[in-house]
Design an enzyme around this catalytic site. Sequence first.
Site, PDB file in Angstrom:
ATOM      1  N   ARG A  49      38.208  36.267  42.130  1.00 34.31           N
ATOM      2  CA  ARG A  49      37.916  36.700  40.758  1.00 34.31           C
ATOM      3  C   ARG A  49      38.028  35.545  39.771  1.00 34.31           C
ATOM      4  O   ARG A  49      37.347  35.527  38.760  1.00 34.31           O
ATOM      5  CB  ARG A  49      38.802  37.883  40.358  1.00 34.31           C
ATOM      6  CG  ARG A  49      40.261  37.552  40.311  1.00 34.31           C
ATOM      7  CD  ARG A  49      41.095  38.778  39.931  1.00 34.31           C
ATOM      8  NE  ARG A  49      42.492  38.425  39.973  1.00 34.31           N
ATOM      9  CZ  ARG A  49      43.355  38.855  40.875  1.00 34.31           C
ATOM     10  NH1 ARG A  49      42.958  39.675  41.826  1.00 34.31           N
ATOM     11  NH2 ARG A  49      44.611  38.486  40.837  1.00 34.31           N
ATOM     12  N   SER A 102      42.071  41.867  34.441  1.00 32.31           N
ATOM     13  CA  SER A 102      42.453  41.652  35.833  1.00 32.31           C
ATOM     14  C   SER A 102      41.283  41.135  36.669  1.00 32.31           C
ATOM     15  O   SER A 102      41.460  40.308  37.562  1.00 32.31           O
ATOM     16  CB  SER A 102      42.962  42.968  36.432  1.00 32.31           C
ATOM     17  OG  SER A 102      43.270  42.812  37.789  1.00 32.31           O
ATOM     18  N   GLU A 121      33.022  53.939  37.842  1.00 30.67           N
ATOM     19  CA  GLU A 121      32.321  52.878  38.551  1.00 30.67           C
ATOM     20  C   GLU A 121      30.870  53.215  38.884  1.00 30.67           C
ATOM     21  O   GLU A 121      30.000  52.365  38.800  1.00 30.67           O
ATOM     22  CB  GLU A 121      33.089  52.484  39.826  1.00 30.67           C
ATOM     23  CG  GLU A 121      34.331  51.671  39.569  1.00 30.67           C
ATOM     24  CD  GLU A 121      35.561  52.512  39.229  1.00 30.67           C
ATOM     25  OE1 GLU A 121      35.412  53.752  39.072  1.00 30.67           O
ATOM     26  OE2 GLU A 121      36.648  51.944  39.111  1.00 30.67           O
TER      27      GLU A 121
END
Length: 113
Positions: free
Chosen positions: A37, A64, A91
Amino acid sequence: PDKAKELERRFNGEIPEGAFDDLPTFVFGKDKANATRKFSEACINAVAKKMPELMGGSADLTGSNCCQIKGAGDFQKDTPEGSTLRFGVREHAMAAICNGMFAYGGLRPFCAT
């Protein structure tokens, strides 16, 4: 004329020249390992400088997921110049929205969960 040319480029799906020139590199065994990430964040921010049509966000974990374009605000009714989308905890809808944005044209969306 300049704005029309930019819109035409975007709707033709053309990537600006040099858009990927500043992408970071990673040499296994030499560079410090990092979370994917964090590498994604570096790539998004490198490309965003040359691709103003890049916009996206996360379901509910922008911080995050590291998917915030630095210096860019949220896309809202009062801030349409923003490029960060806050999808909320949904999502499936997030993916559908991004697919629809890309299919319509003119934007390069990304999303993260």
